[in-house]
Design an enzyme around this catalytic site. Structure first.
Site, PDB file in Angstrom:
ATOM      1  N   GLU A 329       0.827  -1.200   0.000  1.00  6.76           N
ATOM      2  CA  GLU A 329       0.000   0.000   0.000  1.00  6.76           C
ATOM      3  C   GLU A 329       0.869   1.260   0.000  1.00  6.76           C
ATOM      4  O   GLU A 329       1.763   1.399   0.842  1.00  6.76           O
ATOM      5  CB  GLU A 329      -0.896   0.045   1.239  1.00  6.76           C
ATOM      6  CG  GLU A 329      -1.869  -1.108   1.351  1.00  6.76           C
ATOM      7  CD  GLU A 329      -2.624  -1.104   2.664  1.00  6.76           C
ATOM      8  OE1 GLU A 329      -3.778  -1.551   2.686  1.00  6.76           O
ATOM      9  OE2 GLU A 329      -2.054  -0.652   3.685  1.00  6.76           O
ATOM     10  N   CYS A 330       0.607   2.161  -0.917  1.00  6.53           N
ATOM     11  CA  CYS A 330       1.219   3.490  -0.968  1.00  6.53           C
ATOM     12  C   CYS A 330       2.748   3.424  -0.872  1.00  6.53           C
ATOM     13  O   CYS A 330       3.408   3.116  -1.848  1.00  6.53           O
ATOM     14  CB  CYS A 330       0.626   4.397   0.109  1.00  6.53           C
ATOM     15  SG  CYS A 330       0.790   6.156  -0.263  1.00  6.53           S
ATOM     16  N   GLY A 331       3.330   3.685   0.292  1.00  2.00           N
ATOM     17  CA  GLY A 331       4.784   3.620   0.415  1.00  2.00           C
ATOM     18  C   GLY A 331       5.339   2.263   0.032  1.00  2.00           C
ATOM     19  O   GLY A 331       6.406   2.152  -0.566  1.00  2.00           O
TER      20      GLY A 331
END
Length: 452
Positions: A329-331
């Protein structure tokens, strides 16, 4: 009865976080056990709460989660706490729509049956402040505003004027204030602030703030006004199930630490063993892992170190190539691409299992709630299933592929998001598993297939 209350504000920037942190510290100094909550999906403010109280702060969100789940989270986390403080988001009535309270701090206060302490910026006002407070009282009869605290007060004389006006016209006590003081501004909420909090570098700031709050806010009156009934769990969401014998490795360090606590608790409740490892410390994926979870954070802040940590990168490549069902997720998504280019123009090579790379920018690239719908081949969320989450990042993906992980719907319509292959689901969206716990069942099933 217990003590539980919502810190609401007339708008963003009015001082909700300042008073929340200060009250937490001051009440801790009185020997009370304090539990923090944050309305909405924000990861930063709960980190302040956790640092001050010593208890993990929780996100509660009445758009991503149904009302029963919100009650269950507050009930569980408040056990053995003397005081629960729920920090609001934006203005008190601001939420998903300008036409209703859905997703607002006001709605959370009603769902959790929590009294409300309203923070008001009183700069350049006296009697007019009463009109502001009265407006918040009368827009809806459902919330229970029990007290007001004045911020940005010019002097004790100014506070007395404000207090007299509000108490006469609104029939609600004004229990304290803070003077204008530029040294009390909370450091910029950039993502990189979290390591500073975790290292204890803001402890002296918390102490100063708590001491000032204790001097100018009537804590005994606050506790008297914020009595609330003890909430009981309404559902079976967190009921412990039989151990699956499966282990999911979770990347957890200063570069990857954005996880909704309930995501982890739900995985444990469904019988999954969690083991943590640190890519930032060049630790490999644990050998007993049957699945892999790389959450959000700010790998761009540690791009040089992450680039040089070849043991961690190679072990993650091998785990994914071996077929370990992986959510990034994301990072985590950024870390799995070929490279991250920082705002200074430095290109740092990352894991490289996702074609393309990400480029950091100074302006916000995306912010907001997301309705998530699966696509064919997604092991986590199928085409017939959906979930809810949130997106917040300063980077942009640069590259081409024809394998989006899922579709997201936000304010600007539907779009393809992320990247997937047989065992990998990766994208910018932060999933909240409590919005659809079946996602964990799907993950467990995928892990079982690989383990066999």
């Amino acid at each position: 009865m217990t003590n539980r209350f919502v810190i609401g504000g007339t708008g963003s920037g009015v001082g909700k976080t300042t008073f929340t942190i200060g009250l937490m510290y001051a009440l801790k100094q009185k020997g009370l056990e304090v539990q923090g909550f944050k309305c909405g999906p924000d990861y930063i403010d709960p980190t302040y709460h956790t640092a001050v109280t010593g208890r993990i702060s929780r996100n509660i969100d009445s758009w991503m989660l149904n009302h029963e789940t919100v009650i269950d989270i507050v009930s569980r986390a408040s056990r053995h706490a003397d005081v629960s403080i729920i920090e609001g988001v934006m203005g008190f009535y601001d939420g998903k729509s300008p036409l209703e309270d859905t997703g607002s701090t006001a709605e959370i206060s009603v769902i959790t049956k929590s009294p409300v302490v309203l923070i008001v910026n009183t700069a350049s006002m006296a009697r007019s402040v009463a009109a502001v407070v009265k407006g918040f009282q009368t827009l809806s009869e459902k919330p229970n505003i029990v007290a007001v605290i004045a911020n940005q007060v010019g002097s004790i004389g100014h506070f007395e004027l404000v207090k007299a006006a509000i108490e006469q016209e609104c029939k609600v006590p004004v229990i304290g204030y803070l003077k204008k003081d530029p040294t009390l501004s909370i450091p910029s909420r950039h993502l990189g602030l979290i390591p500073t909090i975790e290292r204890g570098e803001l402890d002296s700031f918390f102490e100063k703030l708590g001491s000032l709050i204790a001097e100018t806010v009537d804590l005994e009156q606050l506790l008297e006004l914020t009595k609330a009934e003890v909430l009981n769990e309404a559902g079976q969401l967190f009921k412990q199930q039989e151990n699956t014998g499966l282990t999911i490795a979770v990347a957890k360090d200063q570069a990857f630490n954005f996880y909704y606590e309930e995501n982890l608790e739900l995985m444990r409740a469904k019988g999954v063993n969690l083991v943590f490892f640190s890519p930032l410390q060049n630790e490999p994926v644990p050998t007993n892992a049957d699945g892999l979870y790389i959450g959000g954070g700010f790998p761009e802040e540690y791009a040089v170190q992450l680039e040089s940590n070849t043991i961690a990168k190679e072990s993650i490549r091998k785990a994914i190539n071996k077929g370990l069902p992986t959510l990034a997720e994301c990072g985590g998504y950024m870390y799995l691409t070929e490279a991250i280019t920082t705002t200074s123009g430095e290109r740092r090579e990352m894991v490289g299992v996702i074609p393309g790379e990400v480029v950091m920018q100074d302006k916000l690239a995306a912010l907001g709630y997301r309705e998530i719908t699966g696509v064919a081949g997604n092991f986590l969320v199928s085409e017939e299933e959906s979930a809810k989450g949130h997106e917040f990042h300063y980077s942009k993906y640069v590259g081409k592929h024809d394998a989006p992980a899922y579709k997201t719907k936000g304010r600007f319509g539907m779009k393809d998001e992320g990247y997937q292959r047989a065992c990998l689901v990766a994208g910018y969206t932060h999933f909240h598993f409590a919005s659809n716990p079946k996602l964990i069942d799907n993950w467990i099933d995928a892990c079982k297939k690989v383990k066999v």
